[in-house]
Design a protein around this motif. Structure first.
Motif, mmCIF file in Angstrom:
data_model
loop_
_atom_site.group_PDB
_atom_site.id
_atom_site.type_symbol
_atom_site.label_atom_id
_atom_site.label_comp_id
_atom_site.label_asym_id
_atom_site.label_seq_id
_atom_site.Cartn_x
_atom_site.Cartn_y
_atom_site.Cartn_z
ATOM 1 N N PHE A 1 42.491 45.789 29.882
ATOM 2 C CA PHE A 1 42.038 44.409 29.714
ATOM 3 C C PHE A 1 42.910 43.470 30.527
ATOM 4 O O PHE A 1 44.131 43.673 30.636
ATOM 5 N N MET A 2 42.302 42.460 31.095
ATOM 6 C CA MET A 2 43.018 41.482 31.896
ATOM 7 C C MET A 2 43.476 40.340 30.980
ATOM 8 O O MET A 2 42.978 39.220 31.030
ATOM 9 N N VAL A 3 44.435 40.647 30.114
ATOM 10 C CA VAL A 3 44.887 39.649 29.146
ATOM 11 C C VAL A 3 45.598 38.505 29.851
ATOM 12 O O VAL A 3 45.484 37.347 29.448
ATOM 13 N N HIS A 4 46.345 38.824 30.916
ATOM 14 C CA HIS A 4 46.970 37.786 31.732
ATOM 15 C C HIS A 4 46.209 37.668 33.054
ATOM 16 O O HIS A 4 45.830 38.671 33.655
ATOM 17 N N LEU A 5 45.999 36.438 33.491
ATOM 18 C CA LEU A 5 45.157 36.200 34.652
ATOM 19 C C LEU A 5 45.921 36.082 35.956
ATOM 20 O O LEU A 5 45.329 36.139 37.033
ATOM 21 N N GLU A 6 47.206 35.879 35.894
ATOM 22 C CA GLU A 6 47.985 35.641 37.102
ATOM 23 C C GLU A 6 49.217 36.531 37.112
ATOM 24 O O GLU A 6 49.608 37.117 36.096
ATOM 25 N N ARG A 7 49.816 36.585 38.263
ATOM 26 C CA ARG A 7 51.060 37.320 38.407
ATOM 27 C C ARG A 7 52.022 36.463 39.235
ATOM 28 O O ARG A 7 51.598 35.605 39.998
ATOM 29 N N ALA B 1 45.127 34.650 28.656
ATOM 30 C CA ALA B 1 43.708 34.304 28.528
ATOM 31 C C ALA B 1 43.216 34.689 27.147
ATOM 32 O O ALA B 1 43.109 35.884 26.825
ATOM 33 N N LEU B 2 42.905 33.690 26.330
ATOM 34 C CA LEU B 2 42.433 33.936 24.968
ATOM 35 C C LEU B 2 41.146 34.759 24.963
ATOM 36 O O LEU B 2 40.977 35.680 24.156
ATOM 37 N N GLN B 3 40.232 34.458 25.878
ATOM 38 C CA GLN B 3 38.931 35.136 25.887
ATOM 39 C C GLN B 3 39.080 36.637 26.072
ATOM 40 O O GLN B 3 38.424 37.429 25.390
ATOM 41 N N TYR B 4 39.970 37.056 26.987
ATOM 42 C CA TYR B 4 40.137 38.478 27.240
ATOM 43 C C TYR B 4 41.008 39.155 26.185
ATOM 44 O O TYR B 4 40.877 40.360 25.941
ATOM 45 N N TYR B 5 41.874 38.386 25.556
ATOM 46 C CA TYR B 5 42.605 38.957 24.420
ATOM 47 C C TYR B 5 41.630 39.252 23.278
ATOM 48 O O TYR B 5 41.728 40.285 22.612
ATOM 49 N N VAL C 1 25.960 24.610 45.420
ATOM 50 C CA VAL C 1 26.868 25.680 45.843
ATOM 51 C C VAL C 1 26.807 26.814 44.833
ATOM 52 O O VAL C 1 27.061 26.618 43.642
ATOM 53 N N VAL C 2 26.461 27.996 45.322
ATOM 54 C CA VAL C 2 26.460 29.204 44.493
ATOM 55 C C VAL C 2 27.845 29.834 44.593
ATOM 56 O O VAL C 2 28.318 30.124 45.697
ATOM 57 N N VAL C 3 28.492 30.046 43.453
ATOM 58 C CA VAL C 3 29.881 30.518 43.432
ATOM 59 C C VAL C 3 29.941 31.867 42.731
ATOM 60 O O VAL C 3 29.626 31.981 41.544
ATOM 61 N N ILE C 4 30.359 32.895 43.490
ATOM 62 C CA ILE C 4 30.468 34.257 42.968
ATOM 63 C C ILE C 4 31.953 34.600 42.911
ATOM 64 O O ILE C 4 32.544 35.034 43.908
ATOM 65 N N THR C 5 32.560 34.371 41.780
ATOM 66 C CA THR C 5 34.000 34.542 41.649
ATOM 67 C C THR C 5 34.342 34.727 40.182
ATOM 68 O O THR C 5 33.451 34.801 39.324
ATOM 69 N N THR C 6 35.639 34.812 39.891
ATOM 70 C CA THR C 6 36.096 34.894 38.508
ATOM 71 C C THR C 6 36.642 33.547 38.081
ATOM 72 O O THR C 6 36.926 32.676 38.917
ATOM 73 N N ASP C 7 36.807 33.371 36.787
ATOM 74 C CA ASP C 7 37.275 32.079 36.287
ATOM 75 C C ASP C 7 38.681 31.740 36.759
ATOM 76 O O ASP C 7 38.973 30.604 37.137
ATOM 77 N N SER C 8 39.569 32.744 36.813
ATOM 78 C CA SER C 8 40.938 32.468 37.222
ATOM 79 C C SER C 8 41.024 32.073 38.692
ATOM 80 O O SER C 8 41.851 31.240 39.078
ATOM 81 N N THR D 1 30.883 31.182 31.510
ATOM 82 C CA THR D 1 31.154 30.847 30.108
ATOM 83 C C THR D 1 32.650 30.805 29.816
ATOM 84 O O THR D 1 33.075 30.980 28.675
ATOM 85 N N THR D 2 33.439 30.562 30.843
ATOM 86 C CA THR D 2 34.895 30.591 30.671
ATOM 87 C C THR D 2 35.398 29.391 29.878
ATOM 88 O O THR D 2 34.816 28.302 29.916
ATOM 89 N N ASP D 3 36.511 29.602 29.172
ATOM 90 C CA ASP D 3 37.161 28.485 28.503
ATOM 91 C C ASP D 3 38.276 27.888 29.367
ATOM 92 O O ASP D 3 38.811 26.830 29.054
ATOM 93 N N LEU D 4 38.610 28.565 30.485
ATOM 94 C CA LEU D 4 39.654 28.042 31.372
ATOM 95 C C LEU D 4 39.238 26.735 32.033
ATOM 96 O O LEU D 4 40.079 25.881 32.336
#
Length: 790
Positions: free
Chosen positions: A26-32, A52-56, A250-257, A284-287
């Motif tokens: 799981f990607m609990v943390h979004l950055e490094r 990231a609360l959502q992934y936790y 603009v169509v955006v294909i990416t992740t929330d982070s 549907t991200t909360d970020l």
């Protein structure tokens, strides 16, 4: 010296023992933390940040499902499931380390060796991203360990030759990107920009959605990549391109982070007038739901993972306390983030706000966050039901060699793969879960719209659905009236009647006008045909005048034929009144002119028909019809028939005349300049009267069709009226179904076709004999003699 490899500790490792172990990433943390890898000193261990609360919550969904299954006496009785999960930290290195560690059976990475003797690893649930899932799938596929991802959507993962043991509980991007293009087409956006990650997820999605958008007739203004290897994601360049482009969608294909960093730059440069179309990875991200992003992201529309109900999970999360799960060190980090507190250190250092562990989580939880969690929960149950099927196998009837079965305590991973491929069950809300031949689940998406909540933050509201199992025409279902766009405000004004909003609903554009003009290919084609056709009756009239002494001309009522040819000349010309800009005078007279000249034409045909019948019967001895064979009777009949049509037209013009109209309802995006007929009843009465005359002519001619050859005019008139009526009967449904200028074109086509029917059936055979078979133009032949002459 022994054999060894350099090793590092596994980040975010949580585990619980069991008879069978389920792995999870799981990607609990979004950055490094980005480090300078100069290799002048030992590279530091990976440091993760941005919890990231959502992934936790998604990770907790696996633990919740394991606990629920262990408590269920009907599912895997007397078998305890355990788990081992890691935090992949949005990075390939811990993903690979964690996968190899789970295969090795402990915290150490020992390739090709499994050192855990007390439990069997059934499979791994993960990962969040496509790139990391592909890495895992390459490793797990070597050993045929089942892998079920809950968020990896790359179509490449459907390749069974490369990834034989991969499954997922989220549909492939192959379906999502096609749906995003259909969404663009649904809202008639014709000029769009594309933004995508530079990884597998973004690049495969970018190519697919670009091709689908172009196939749908739209154009792509720009294509830019979000560079995930850079800490700023190349955001300054991306925002500059978006600002300079005229494309506002603009169509955006990416992740929330990744999009979070781009959104920060959009805020910094005050870019607030775009409509964002989101892929499911950030829709549907909360970020990005905080109030400060409202100026740029309000009105966003996108695809989202289908949301199901998880009431038990909601209660489970609300009841979490750090003291109840001492093994979960991530929960302590969650507590500090959510409640803005700090855990007291062992040295009893004073903090501003100490965490007690009694805080309530339900105040920050929403079911919108459970979309990914439901996929994890479903993946866990897919493995559990596969294990149940394996456990229920009866020796002699099993799927393996000789009807054999696998042992639930010591099965091989490839044996469990067989059961996962054939798993079929229903979730609590009744949704079917199964995997197709490529490991994909049923393709169902929600369509969400970003709005302002009562608290002032952004919330995602479901306004539609994309379901590939639905019947054609209902696959994409959007309540467009319920969509909130970023330009919606209290001062928003509707466009005037002669303008139409642009696709972004930011300004009003003049509506183009539409009518059957001379400049249109259809318009000038009909004009040329009408003018050339009008010359044909004049040419035939010249032939009749030149050969007016010949028997065939004299026998077919020379004067009536000339009058009929003149009326046909006018019939062809009256079609020109329907082409060009509909001036008020033209609207007033064009239908009346059409009705009158056609009444004259059909009256002449009727008079010719009755004249033929009277002439035949007058030849009988003692007949009283001889006095009715003159031309006066024919002209009286014509005048009477034309007078009735004239009366209808005068009443029409007096009480409800046609008028010029600008129609904005038939085609909302254009103004149809047309002639309103005033009274539809009067129009259809005028047309119906022509049909009545034609029907009478047809009936009389049909009854007289067997007259001797010397009076073969009745046969020709029968075919003439049959063709005439066929044209106008076909015209009625076509006229009623046509829209705009095509309504007028249908009437012009009917006028020309019916006029040609009269010319072709009545006069062409006569002209053929006069010009090319003069030997048949003789009195003897017409009187029935010499029929064997060639």
């Amino acid at each position: 010296m022994g054999c060894s490899l350099p090793s590092e500790g596994i980040t975010g490792h949580l585990s619980r023992p069991g008879d069978i172990v389920i792995g999870g990433t799981f990607m609990v943390h979004l950055e490094r933390v980005y480090s300078d890898l100069s290799f002048t000193y030992k590279p530091p261990e990976l440091q993760c940040q941005m919890f990231a609360l959502q992934y936790y919550q998604s990770m907790r969904a696996l633990i919740f499902a394991v606990e629920e299954i262990n408590a269920n006496p009907k599912l895997l009785p007397n078998i305890t499931l355990g788990f081992q999960v890691i935090d992949s930290c949005n990075n390939l290195r811990p993903t690979a380390q964690g996968t190899l560690s789970m295969l090795s059976g402990g915290k150490e990475v020992i390739p090709n060796f499994h050192c855990r003797k007390e439990a069997t690893l059934a499979g791994i649930i993960g990962d969040t991203g496509s790139t990391r899932s592909i890495l895992m799938a390459h490793i797990l596929g070597l050993y045929r360990y089942p892998q079920i991802s809950y968020f990896a959507t790359n179509p490449k993962l459907s390749d069974r030759n490369l990834f034989p043991s991969f499954f997922r509980t989220i549909p492939s991007d192959e379906y999502q990107m096609r749906g995003l293009a259909q969404l663009v087409r649904y809202f008639d956006w014709s000029w769009v920009g594309l933004l995508a990650n530079d990884n597998d997820y973004g690049q495969y999605g970018l190519q697919m959605v670009k091709q689908e958008i172009m196939n749908g007739g739209a154009c792509v203004a720009f294509t830019e990549n979000i560079l995930t290897a850079r800490s700023n994601r190349n955001a300054p360049h991306l925002v500059r391109v978006i600002k300079e482009s005229t494309a506002k969608v603009v169509v955006v294909i990416t992740t929330d982070s990744d999009f979070l960093i781009v959104a920060e730059e959009l805020l910094r440069q005050n870019v607030t007038d775009n409509i964002w179309v989101a892929s499911e990875a950030w829709s549907t991200t909360d970020l990005l739901s905080s109030q400060r992003f409202k100026p740029i992201l309000l009105g966003t529309i996108g695809f989202a993972i289908h949301r199901g109900q998880m009431p038990k999970f909601s209660r489970y999360l609300s009841s979490l306390r750090p003291t109840d799960y001492l093994y979960d060190w991530l929960m302590r980090e969650l507590w500090e983030l959510v409640f803005s507190c700090k855990w007291s250190s062992h040295e009893n250092v004073t903090v501003d706000k100490a965490c007690t562990g009694n805080e309530k989580l339900e105040s920050i939880l929403t079911e919108e966050d459970y979309r990914v969690s439901l996929n994890v929960y479903t993946a866990m149950y897919a493995i559990a039901w596969a294990l149940q099927s394996l456990h229920n196998c009866t020796t002699g009837y099993g799927p393996f060699y000789g009807g054999g079965c696998a042992n639930i305590t010591s099965f091989h991973p490839w044996q469990l793969l067989h059961y996962i491929k054939n798993v079929n069950f229903k979730t609590e809300d009744g949704s079917p879960i199964f995997f197709d031949a490529k490991g994909n689940p049923p393709a169902v998406y929600d369509i969400v719209n970003w709005r302002q909540s009562r608290q002032g933050t952004l919330e995602q509201v479901t306004i539609g659905r994309y379901d590939l199992s639905a019947p054609n025409g209902k696959i994409l279902n959007v309540d467009s009236a319920d969509v909130i766009w970023i330009n919606d405000a209290a001062e928003c004004q509707p466009c005037s009647w002669d303008t139409w909003p642009n696709p972004q609903h930011t300004r009003c554009l003049p509506r183009p006008t539409e009518f059957l003009s001379y400049e249109e290919p259809l318009g000038y084609s009909l004009v040329v045909i009408a003018i050339l056709s009008s010359l044909i009756p004049l040419v035939i009239l010249g032939v009749f005048i030149r050969y007016n002494k010949t028997p065939i001309v004299r026998a077919n009522n020379y004067s009536l034929s000339c009058l009929l040819l003149l009326s046909l000349f006018l019939c062809f010309l009256c079609s020109l009144g329907f082409i060009g800009y509909p001036q008020p005078e033209k609207c007033l007279l064009r239908q009346v002119a059409f009705g009158m000249v056609f009444a004259l034409c059909i009256s002449c045909v009727l008079a010719k028909t009755i004249t033929v019948v009277i002439a035949f019967n007058a030849t009988k001895p003692g007949s009283r019809l001889r006095k009715w064979t003159g031309v006066k009777v024919s002209y009286c009949l014509i005048l009477f028939c034309v007078f009735i049509q004239l009366f209808l037209c005068i009443m029409w013009l007096i009480f409800s005349p046609p008028f010029h109209e600008l129609d904005t309802d038939t085609k909302p995006e254009v103004i149809v300049v047309c002639c309103n007929e005033g009274s539809p009843t009067a129009f259809w009465c005028m047309l119906g009267y022509l049909g009545l005359l034609a029907s009478i002519s047809f009936i009389v001619a049909f009854l007289a069709r067997r007259l001797p050859d010397s009076f073969n005019e009745a046969k020709l008139i029968t075919f003439t009226m049959l063709a005439f009526l066929s044209v106008w009967v076909s015209f009625i449904p076509a006229y009623l179904s046509a829209r705009g200028m095509y309504t007028v074109a249908m009437e012009v086509f009917a006028i020309l076709s019916s006029s040609w029917a009269v010319v072709g059936c009545i006069f062409v055979p006569k002209c053929y004999i006069i010009l090319f078979k003069p030997n048949r133009n003789s009195r003897e032949l017409l009187m029935g003699k010499g029929r064997n002459q060639k």
